[in-house]
Design an enzyme around this catalytic site. Structure first.
Site, PDB file in Angstrom:
ATOM      1  CG  ASP A 129      47.009  40.041  46.187  1.00  0.00           C
ATOM      2  OD1 ASP A 129      46.307  39.838  47.062  1.00  0.00           O
ATOM      3  OD2 ASP A 129      47.415  39.277  45.273  1.00  0.00           O
ATOM      4  CG  HIS A 130      42.845  40.455  46.908  1.00  0.00           C
ATOM      5  ND1 HIS A 130      43.833  39.657  46.191  1.00  0.00           N
ATOM      6  CD2 HIS A 130      41.752  40.056  46.134  1.00  0.00           C
ATOM      7  CE1 HIS A 130      43.376  39.165  45.070  1.00  0.00           C
ATOM      8  NE2 HIS A 130      41.945  39.292  45.225  1.00  0.00           N
ATOM      9  CG  ASP A 194      42.031  35.513  43.660  1.00  0.00           C
ATOM     10  OD1 ASP A 194      42.010  36.300  44.163  1.00  0.00           O
ATOM     11  OD2 ASP A 194      42.214  35.597  42.253  1.00  0.00           O
ATOM     12  NE  ARG A 476      35.697  37.376  37.656  1.00  0.00           N
ATOM     13  CZ  ARG A 476      35.809  36.441  38.493  1.00  0.00           C
ATOM     14  NH1 ARG A 476      35.615  36.836  40.003  1.00  0.00           N
ATOM     15  NH2 ARG A 476      35.777  35.304  38.277  1.00  0.00           N
ATOM     16  CB  SER A 673      30.997  30.958  46.167  1.00  0.00           C
ATOM     17  OG  SER A 673      30.835  31.013  47.402  1.00  0.00           O
ATOM     18  NE  ARG A 675      30.971  33.866  50.079  1.00  0.00           N
ATOM     19  CZ  ARG A 675      30.194  34.565  49.257  1.00  0.00           C
ATOM     20  NH1 ARG A 675      29.076  34.952  50.063  1.00  0.00           N
ATOM     21  NH2 ARG A 675      30.097  34.937  48.289  1.00  0.00           N
TER      22      ARG A 675
HETATM   23 FE1  SF4 Z   1      44.147  40.922  42.030  1.00  0.00          FE
HETATM   24 FE2  SF4 Z   1      41.994  39.285  41.306  1.00  0.00          FE
HETATM   25 FE3  SF4 Z   1      42.515  41.842  40.067  1.00  0.00          FE
HETATM   26 FE4  SF4 Z   1      44.037  39.574  39.649  1.00  0.00          FE
HETATM   27  S1  SF4 Z   1      41.763  39.528  39.014  1.00  0.00           S
HETATM   28  S2  SF4 Z   1      44.740  41.888  40.035  1.00  0.00           S
HETATM   29  S3  SF4 Z   1      44.084  38.706  41.670  1.00  0.00           S
HETATM   30  S4  SF4 Z   1      41.811  41.366  42.117  1.00  0.00           S
END
Ligand code: SF4
Length: 792
Positions: A129-130, A194, A476, A673, A675
């Site tokens: 997806d990313h 994630d 975000r 993080s 990571r």
């Molecule tokens: Fe994709 Fe993360 Fe955005 Fe959700 S918050 S759509 S998982 S990039």
């Protein structure tokens, strides 16, 4: 409360609003409704969890527990061995499931391959997806993204087939929406690579965002460690109405708690208001709990969860949860560390931002804020969808607004993009007419993927660096997040407000008080949004080729596709075993001064494309570290040549000479993080020991997992005595540690190691250092890594 299968919802409201040519995308392989799934691997083992919890309750003298505690403690690997104390005890847990997105899955899988296991210990899914862009629209964007990333996608698919992981290919949807539709379940404990994994809390799961190394723990049957979180209780009363939606709950809470207020806590919702929310609405609220730093967020099992499970083909999970409904609620009298009350009836819609998700402004005050800041009164683009807000309910409610605009003959004044969270949502809203209406107001449907939410957004509407405002229903809004443009102001709000304000094109527009103007120049007021929680005619899965089988069997005959010439992927070699006795001749390469976070150790940004290639990403090792001896960043002297070089270069040179090297670091080394690259790279370049004034806990554990021995100065002032160029001639205590012999000064937390050091001028001195290695961790160290130990 009733957990009966839901009755039918209201009518198919948008029938007759014909969608465009997009309809043809899914016809060939579209099934009519979501079939009942094989639920054997997705139903949490309730009987075992309840039995485990009984054991823990005995240890805790039967004190009432929050739901978070009940779920976490019932997943303890040794439920009778610890007495959990919130905020203090480290819990060793057995998660039920793992989900990984395409960017973070790469290194996780490369590591898992080292475990030599034929399959993963727990059901695991991979979601592409990313890496998919948002630009022209779904069809074209998907083809281009697959072409540009086919190496990564092929690798992930072949690994999924080999190890029996469910592979959700590009176009299938966004990890958290897919998890909600297929895998989340009340009482489940899952890890996801994630940060918005907590989305599954809307379906009663404890779902935690972690780094790849943690996911590998669960996949390789290594207990996963977590400090018992404290619990913030959020009491919901009343009922949402008018323009307010579930997104406003978390936008409001973000304003109250700020981006750090949830750190170390689980946010647990309770109170009568919960019963008024849809399951997907609760998912939205939990999703964005990540923005206040919470470990995760969750809701107790309520009827809307059962409805959602039935609607998504998981009736057996709903029934099993119903039989354990008591387990899936907080105990009466459970005490929270902090309680916040939110009255849904009086909650106002909110708009948060720009540039931080906790800058919350109620809608009624937002126009003033726009004027006070002198922002241009224009919404350039509105974006709805993403993993946060792309439920059927969201899409139905925004369609009720778009439909009013269509009837008045107007279109969106701002650019308008829709990102469906999954193929199931895309196909269902296409069938039910929402897509057609949204396109009629100018909406462009993007691929079922992250696209503009993760910076994969190509804009054609903007001159470079032009200040502009966008409204999104995402989660975000840090600078550069969406389009890489630092002057794009991203405001977070509900999909309903994004739509209404995009129709007006004005940043000061308040649909509760301001009219729009129709095609004839007459003013009209938008009526508040309305919509169904779930589709009357059920979900349809859409293109069935996107859906992996319910149970993916491993196939050991599959070869994993990694091109040896690739710059983005590299198969890992297992690290060699640790020392059998004392260390000798460890070269102190560098003394680091001040802050050294995981970003300083392994930077992100342009390096992200090398996440699956350890050798290449290791070029960034410690490139943000300040050398205490020369006050230069990422510059160190090679003691054998006398020349200065970058830290990774000198590390590689020492490694070629067969000289193990160490770094001496300051306080809280490795904060930031989880990571795992920050630990992997050090080990890869030949560093078997790090001596710090103190470590960030997660990074310290990550180092241990990679076979690096983390030591702290017994006297932090000794940091001043050591310098790059010194040599640890030998250690005293490591031989006892690996032999399992008690050391002279052992404590319950660890023991003492003496370092015998020689300066370049021949002078000698000793440093007392401390380790915190548990019995399991000593095994990792001896075998060379946790994965080597798991392999036996
Ligand atoms: Fe994709 Fe993360 Fe955005 Fe959700 S918050 S759509 S998982 S990039």
């Amino acid at each position: 409360m009733s957990f009966l299968k839901p009755l039918a919802h209201t009518s198919r409201r948008w029938a007759g609003s014909s969608p465009s040519g997009l309809l043809t995308r899914s016809l060939a392989s579209t099934a009519s409704t979501v079939p009942t799934k094989n639920c054997t691997r997705i139903t949490p083992p309730y009987a075992k969890l309840v039995s485990n919890l009984e054991k823990v309750k005995r240890v805790l003298d039967h004190r009432p527990l929050t739901l978070s505690e009940k779920i976490l403690y019932s997943h303890l690997t040794e439920p009778e061995e610890v007495k959990p104390v919130r905020g203090q005890t480290y819990l060793k847990l057995s998660p039920d499931r793992v989900a990984m997105q395409d960017a973070s899955a790469q290194m996780a899988i490369l590591q898992f391959m080292l475990a030599g296991m034929p399959t993963t210990a727990v059901p695991t899914s991979i979601h592409c997806d990313h890496l998919i862009v948002g630009h022209k629209g779904a069809d074209q964007d998907l083809v281009n993204s697959i072409e540009n990333n086919k190496e990564i996608f092929n690798f992930l698919q072949s690994a999924a087939e080999k190890y029996g992981m469910s592979f959700w290919k590009p176009g299938s949807g966004i990890i958290h929406q897919i998890v909600l539709e297929n895998y989340a379940a009340p009482g489940l404990l899952m890890l996801g690579t994630d940060s918005h994994t907590p989305n599954a809390g809307g379906l009663g799961s404890i779902a935690i965002g972690v780094g790849g190394a943690d996911a590998v723990d669960a996949m390789a049957n290594i207990p996963w460690e977590l400090k018992a979180p404290e619990v913030i209780g959020i009491k919901l009363t009343g009922k949402l109405n008018g323009w307010t939606s579930p997104k406003d709950v978390i936008l409001h809470i973000a304003g109250k708690l700020t981006v750090r207020g949830g750190t170390g806590h689980i946010i647990e919702y309770f109170g009568p208001g919960i019963e008024t929310l849809s399951c997907t609405g609760m998912g939205t609220i939990c999703n964005m709990g990540a923005e206040v730093g919470a470990t995760t967020s969750l809701f107790p099992f309520v009827p809307s969860m059962a409805s959602y499970l039935h609607a998504t083909g998981r009736g057996p999970v709903a029934e099993a949860a119903r039989q354990h409904a008591q387990f899936l609620q907080a105990d009466a009298g459970a005490v929270y560390d902090k309680v916040i009350e939110v009255n849904l009836s009086t909650l106002e819609p909110h708009i948060n931002g720009p540039f931080t998700p906790d800058l919350a402004t109620p809608l009624s005050k937002f126009a003033d804020v726009v004027r006070q800041n002198g922002w241009k009164d224009e919404v350039k683009v509105g974006l709805i969808g993403s993993c946060t807000n792309s439920s059927y309910e969201d899409m139905d409610r925004v369609t009720s607004l778009a439909k009013q605009a269509v009837e008045k003959g107007i279109k969106s004044k701002a650019g308008f993009f829709i990102t469906p969270g999954s193929e199931q949502i895309r196909a269902t809203i296409e069938r039910d007419g929402q897509t057609g209406v949204l396109e009629q107001v100018g909406g462009v449907v993007l691929a079922n993927a992250c696209g503009p939410c993760i910076g994969q957004w190509t804009r054609d509407d903007l001159n470079e660096k032009e200040e502009n405002a966008i409204l999104t229903s995402f989660n975000r809004n840090f600078k550069n997040r969406n389009d890489g443009n630092a002057t794009t102001m991203n405001f977070l709000t509900s999909p309903e407000l994004v739509t209404a304000m995009s129709l007006s094109g004005k940043l000061t527009f308040n649909p509760m008080t301001d009219p729009l103007v129709d095609a004839s120049g007459n003013e009209f007021m938008l009526q508040p949004p309305y919509g169904d929680n779930l589709p009357l005619n059920g979900f349809i899965p859409g293109n069935l080729s996107y859906t992996p089988p319910d149970v993916s069997e491993p196939n050991g005959a599959i070869e994993i596709n990694v091109d040896p010439k690739s710059s983005r992927l590299q198969v890992l070699e297992p690290f060699g075993p640790g020392p059998e006795g004392e260390f000798e001749d460890l070269q102190v390469m560098l003394k680091v001064k001040g802050k050294c976070t995981t970003d300083h150790i392994s930077a992100a940004g342009p390096w992200l494309k090398y996440k699956g290639h350890l050798e290449n990403i290791a070029h960034n090792t410690l490139n943000g570290a300040l050398n205490a001896d020369n006050e230069k960043v990422n510059v160190v002297q090679n003691v054998f040549t006398g020349k200065e070089g970058a830290i990774h270069e000198v590390g590689r040179d020492y490694q070629k000479l067969g000289k193990p090297w160490i770094v001496v670091t300051d306080h809280n080394y490795g904060e930031g993080s989880a990571r795992e690259h920050a630990a992997l790279q050090m080990r890869y370049l030949g560093c078997p020991l790090i001596l710090a004034r103190s470590f960030a806990r997660i990074h310290q554990t990550n180092l241990k997992k990679q076979g690096v021995l983390p030591l702290t100065f017994a006297d932090p002032a000794d940091w001043d005595r050591m310098h790059g160029g010194d040599v640890i001639e030998s250690t005293v205590g490591v031989a006892d540690l690996v032999a399992g012999r008690p050391g002279k000064n052992d404590t319950p937390e660890g023991g003492e190691i003496t370092l015998k050091v020689r300066r370049p001028n021949g002078e000698r001195y000793e440093i007392k250092a401390l380790h915190t290695m548990s019995k399991d961790q000593v095994e990792w160290f001896k075998k060379g890594s946790a994965l080597n130990a798991a392999r036996g």
